[in-house]
Design an enzyme around this catalytic site. Sequence first.
Site, PDB file in Angstrom:
ATOM      1  N   ARG A  21       0.810  -1.211   0.000  1.00  0.00           N
ATOM      2  CA  ARG A  21       0.000   0.000   0.000  1.00  0.00           C
ATOM      3  C   ARG A  21       0.852   1.275   0.000  1.00  0.00           C
ATOM      4  O   ARG A  21       0.330   2.367   0.190  1.00  0.00           O
ATOM      5  CB  ARG A  21      -0.902   0.014   1.244  1.00  0.00           C
ATOM      6  CG  ARG A  21      -2.009  -1.035   1.212  1.00  0.00           C
ATOM      7  CD  ARG A  21      -2.784  -1.046   2.503  1.00  0.00           C
ATOM      8  NE  ARG A  21      -3.927  -1.939   2.456  1.00  0.00           N
ATOM      9  CZ  ARG A  21      -4.596  -2.364   3.519  1.00  0.00           C
ATOM     10  NH1 ARG A  21      -4.222  -1.969   4.718  1.00  0.00           N
ATOM     11  NH2 ARG A  21      -5.625  -3.184   3.401  1.00  0.00           N
ATOM     12  N   ASP A  49       9.007  -5.944   2.076  1.00  0.00           N
ATOM     13  CA  ASP A  49       8.377  -6.764   1.048  1.00  0.00           C
ATOM     14  C   ASP A  49       7.690  -5.900  -0.004  1.00  0.00           C
ATOM     15  O   ASP A  49       6.793  -5.118   0.319  1.00  0.00           O
ATOM     16  CB  ASP A  49       7.357  -7.695   1.705  1.00  0.00           C
ATOM     17  CG  ASP A  49       6.676  -8.610   0.708  1.00  0.00           C
ATOM     18  OD1 ASP A  49       7.317  -9.589   0.266  1.00  0.00           O
ATOM     19  OD2 ASP A  49       5.506  -8.360   0.359  1.00  0.00           O
ATOM     20  N   TYR A  54       2.585  -3.893  -7.171  1.00  0.00           N
ATOM     21  CA  TYR A  54       2.022  -3.071  -6.109  1.00  0.00           C
ATOM     22  C   TYR A  54       1.879  -1.612  -6.562  1.00  0.00           C
ATOM     23  O   TYR A  54       2.770  -1.067  -7.215  1.00  0.00           O
ATOM     24  CB  TYR A  54       2.895  -3.119  -4.858  1.00  0.00           C
ATOM     25  CG  TYR A  54       2.865  -4.444  -4.110  1.00  0.00           C
ATOM     26  CD1 TYR A  54       1.945  -5.446  -4.436  1.00  0.00           C
ATOM     27  CD2 TYR A  54       3.754  -4.698  -3.078  1.00  0.00           C
ATOM     28  CE1 TYR A  54       1.922  -6.647  -3.752  1.00  0.00           C
ATOM     29  CE2 TYR A  54       3.737  -5.899  -2.377  1.00  0.00           C
ATOM     30  CZ  TYR A  54       2.828  -6.873  -2.727  1.00  0.00           C
ATOM     31  OH  TYR A  54       2.813  -8.063  -2.040  1.00  0.00           O
ATOM     32  N   HIS A 129       5.335 -14.513  -8.110  1.00  0.00           N
ATOM     33  CA  HIS A 129       4.195 -14.024  -7.349  1.00  0.00           C
ATOM     34  C   HIS A 129       3.003 -14.991  -7.322  1.00  0.00           C
ATOM     35  O   HIS A 129       2.338 -15.139  -6.287  1.00  0.00           O
ATOM     36  CB  HIS A 129       3.759 -12.672  -7.918  1.00  0.00           C
ATOM     37  CG  HIS A 129       3.030 -11.812  -6.938  1.00  0.00           C
ATOM     38  ND1 HIS A 129       2.945 -10.450  -7.077  1.00  0.00           N
ATOM     39  CD2 HIS A 129       2.362 -12.098  -5.808  1.00  0.00           C
ATOM     40  CE1 HIS A 129       2.255  -9.944  -6.068  1.00  0.00           C
ATOM     41  NE2 HIS A 129       1.881 -10.931  -5.283  1.00  0.00           N
ATOM     42  N   SER A 159       5.449 -17.358  -4.145  1.00  0.00           N
ATOM     43  CA  SER A 159       4.324 -16.841  -3.377  1.00  0.00           C
ATOM     44  C   SER A 159       3.049 -17.507  -3.886  1.00  0.00           C
ATOM     45  O   SER A 159       2.868 -17.643  -5.104  1.00  0.00           O
ATOM     46  CB  SER A 159       4.231 -15.321  -3.544  1.00  0.00           C
ATOM     47  OG  SER A 159       3.175 -14.775  -2.791  1.00  0.00           O
ATOM     48  N   ASN A 262       0.295   2.072   6.432  1.00  0.00           N
ATOM     49  CA  ASN A 262       0.930   3.354   6.140  1.00  0.00           C
ATOM     50  C   ASN A 262       0.925   4.298   7.333  1.00  0.00           C
ATOM     51  O   ASN A 262       1.524   5.365   7.287  1.00  0.00           O
ATOM     52  CB  ASN A 262       0.219   4.038   4.957  1.00  0.00           C
ATOM     53  CG  ASN A 262       0.696   3.517   3.619  1.00  0.00           C
ATOM     54  OD1 ASN A 262       1.882   3.293   3.419  1.00  0.00           O
ATOM     55  ND2 ASN A 262      -0.228   3.318   2.690  1.00  0.00           N
TER      56      ASN A 262
END
Length: 296
Positions: A21, A49, A54, A129, A159, A262
């Site tokens: 994020r 990470d 993203y 991913h 992942s 965040n």
Amino acid sequence: MDRITLSPSLEMSRIVYGMWRLGDDSDTSASHVEAKIQSCLDQGITTFDQADIYGDYGAEAVLGGALKANPFLREKMEIVTKCDIVAPCGRYADAKVKHYDTSRAHIEKSVDISLSEMGIDHIDLLLIHRPDPFMDHNETGAALDDLMASGKVGNIGVSNFRPWDWELLQSGMKNKLVTNQIEISLSEISPFTNGDLAFHQKQGDAIMAWSPLGGGSLIGDTGKVGAVLDDVANAFGVDRAAVAVAFLLAHPAKILPVMGTNNLARIATISDALKVKLDRETWFRLYEASLGHEVA
């Protein structure tokens, strides 16, 4: 904070800071991103990470702004990133359909872009991913081995792979896969019994856990899980998030939760999970709350 050895060349902090994020924050300035990084480092969280996708392929550049402004940060960090998802946005806006690409050309291009965006000369850990149903495991494995040989990538993992996906890719590689990042939390407990965790625990593989707070659902849970979280949190003088993460930390497989927020105030309390020491019965109280019934 404890550190987990994934390979002879890689140690990671037991808790990982997730940056998916990072680009969504109202303040993406280098100084604000550096403040997040420093808050993590102050707690012993040294592993960060990322993924190329993203922030619609923009989060790596946001991190890169901070690293380029203060290059000394890099030597204190382990950087994880991922590739193979091609979505019709950002640099792939012209893609006709969302898909996975584990071809040599795509992986090599992705790594070069990630290095440039973040302003670094190597990636400590590269993850594929998502499992690619169109993967040529020999081509993909050779490309990943070559990236390690080049020095651009230090270690390789995956992942969201199931055991058979892991074994297929591993069969095409000389180097050992070092981790699988999967969804696991009190909101997603199936890996404890569906074979995913057992497969890796048997092999001694590190497991990274994404969404350890169930995408935030555990924080607002008004049912049995929330009640038990509150009970344990009150006993240790922490919040629900700390208990939910401690649930994963307590497992003998040495799970590495990936925590993403965040909010600087919440970042500063990520390590509160280390204050919570769950005994077996308390762990099962949480587990059974998630199950919705006692174990058989």
